[in-house]
Design a protein around this motif. Structure first.
Motif, PDB file in Angstrom:
ATOM      1  N   PHE A 153       0.847  -1.188   0.000  1.00  0.00           N
ATOM      2  CA  PHE A 153       0.000   0.000   0.000  1.00  0.00           C
ATOM      3  C   PHE A 153       0.880   1.234   0.000  1.00  0.00           C
ATOM      4  O   PHE A 153       2.069   1.168   0.310  1.00  0.00           O
ATOM      5  N   ILE A 154       0.275   2.346  -0.370  1.00  0.00           N
ATOM      6  CA  ILE A 154       0.977   3.624  -0.351  1.00  0.00           C
ATOM      7  C   ILE A 154       0.391   4.445   0.775  1.00  0.00           C
ATOM      8  O   ILE A 154      -0.822   4.639   0.856  1.00  0.00           O
ATOM      9  N   LEU A 155       1.249   4.912   1.649  1.00  0.00           N
ATOM     10  CA  LEU A 155       0.814   5.733   2.779  1.00  0.00           C
ATOM     11  C   LEU A 155       1.519   7.071   2.675  1.00  0.00           C
ATOM     12  O   LEU A 155       2.743   7.125   2.566  1.00  0.00           O
ATOM     13  N   LYS A 156       0.727   8.123   2.677  1.00  0.00           N
ATOM     14  CA  LYS A 156       1.298   9.469   2.570  1.00  0.00           C
ATOM     15  C   LYS A 156       2.194   9.737   3.775  1.00  0.00           C
ATOM     16  O   LYS A 156       2.032   9.136   4.826  1.00  0.00           O
ATOM     17  N   THR A 170      -9.623  -0.827   0.482  1.00  0.00           N
ATOM     18  CA  THR A 170      -8.302  -0.832  -0.154  1.00  0.00           C
ATOM     19  C   THR A 170      -7.416   0.318   0.301  1.00  0.00           C
ATOM     20  O   THR A 170      -6.306   0.460  -0.189  1.00  0.00           O
ATOM     21  N   GLU A 171      -7.886   1.145   1.230  1.00  0.00           N
ATOM     22  CA  GLU A 171      -7.128   2.335   1.626  1.00  0.00           C
ATOM     23  C   GLU A 171      -6.525   2.208   3.025  1.00  0.00           C
ATOM     24  O   GLU A 171      -7.226   1.917   3.984  1.00  0.00           O
ATOM     25  N   VAL A 172      -5.231   2.453   3.102  1.00  0.00           N
ATOM     26  CA  VAL A 172      -4.543   2.600   4.377  1.00  0.00           C
ATOM     27  C   VAL A 172      -4.291   4.092   4.524  1.00  0.00           C
ATOM     28  O   VAL A 172      -3.681   4.708   3.647  1.00  0.00           O
ATOM     29  N   ARG A 173      -4.773   4.667   5.618  1.00  0.00           N
ATOM     30  CA  ARG A 173      -4.655   6.111   5.824  1.00  0.00           C
ATOM     31  C   ARG A 173      -4.076   6.415   7.196  1.00  0.00           C
ATOM     32  O   ARG A 173      -4.291   5.664   8.137  1.00  0.00           O
ATOM     33  N   SER A 174      -3.400   7.555   7.266  1.00  0.00           N
ATOM     34  CA  SER A 174      -2.955   8.016   8.580  1.00  0.00           C
ATOM     35  C   SER A 174      -4.169   8.561   9.317  1.00  0.00           C
ATOM     36  O   SER A 174      -5.100   9.081   8.708  1.00  0.00           O
TER      37      SER A 174
END
Length: 189
Positions: A153-156, A170-174
């Motif tokens: 995954f892409i994490l900002k 499908t979203e990994v978020r801070s």
């Protein structure tokens, strides 16, 4: 038709309609995202009587204790692990402790298959995972001090005040560690 009798009825209907409209408009602001909590709580009072060592007096104190029942997790087997999905919402540290109390830890995602399994079960809500951005480090780390794989995954980059991570679909978020979310525990079988 006598309008003196009908007019008060029409006015009453308009007032009820306006009140209902206001209720429907403002209830989501009072209870955002459906956080109506009906978690049973046990309240009890403990009376403590202790003898005073210097005098023949007894000291009495009253302590009111409140215990919140967190509830069970919905456990699912996948691969060589069990995954516990919470039914209620807590802050990240409380979710961490709840997992620890169940001889498990917040989930650490190791491969694409595990990620897909979790994505399919988190579509409808945000779940805390075992990923954090400690103050003393300039990177995201799993709770076992390993770095997340870049192909999962892409994490900002860390945003101010958002040092924990959630998974929803499908979203990994801070996310803020102090907001309340569901959480996922993981333990070996």
């Amino acid at each position: 038709m006598d309008w003196r009798c009908v007019a008060p009825g029409i006015i009453l209907v308009l007032i009820k309609f306006a009140g209902t409209s206001l209720f429907v408009t403002f209830i989501p602001q009072i209870f955002p995202r459906g956080n109506l909590s009906f978690v049973p709580e046990d309240n009890f009072t403990v009376l403590e009587v202790t003898p005073s060592p210097t005098e023949n007096l007894m000291t009495t104190s009253v302590r009111i204790t409140r215990a919140v029942q967190v509830g069970e997790l919905r456990w699912e087997n996948y691969g060589r692990n069990l995954y516990g999905f919470s039914q209620n919402m807590l802050e990240w540290t409380s979710g961490f402790s709840e997992c620890d109390d169940r001889s498990s830890h917040l989930v650490i995602i190791n491969d694409k298959e595990e990620m897909e399994f979790l994505q399919n079960r988190t579509r409808n809500a945000k779940y805390f995972i075992g990923l954090e951005h400690p103050d003393d480090r300039n990177q995201w780390l799993w709770i076992d001090d390993t770095e997340p794989r870049g192909d999962l995954f892409i994490l900002k980059p860390n945003q101010v005040g958002k040092q924990c991570a959630t998974l929803q679909g499908t979203e990994v978020r801070s996310a803020s560690c102090y907001e309340k979310n569901h959480w996922i525990c993981e333990r070996k079988i």
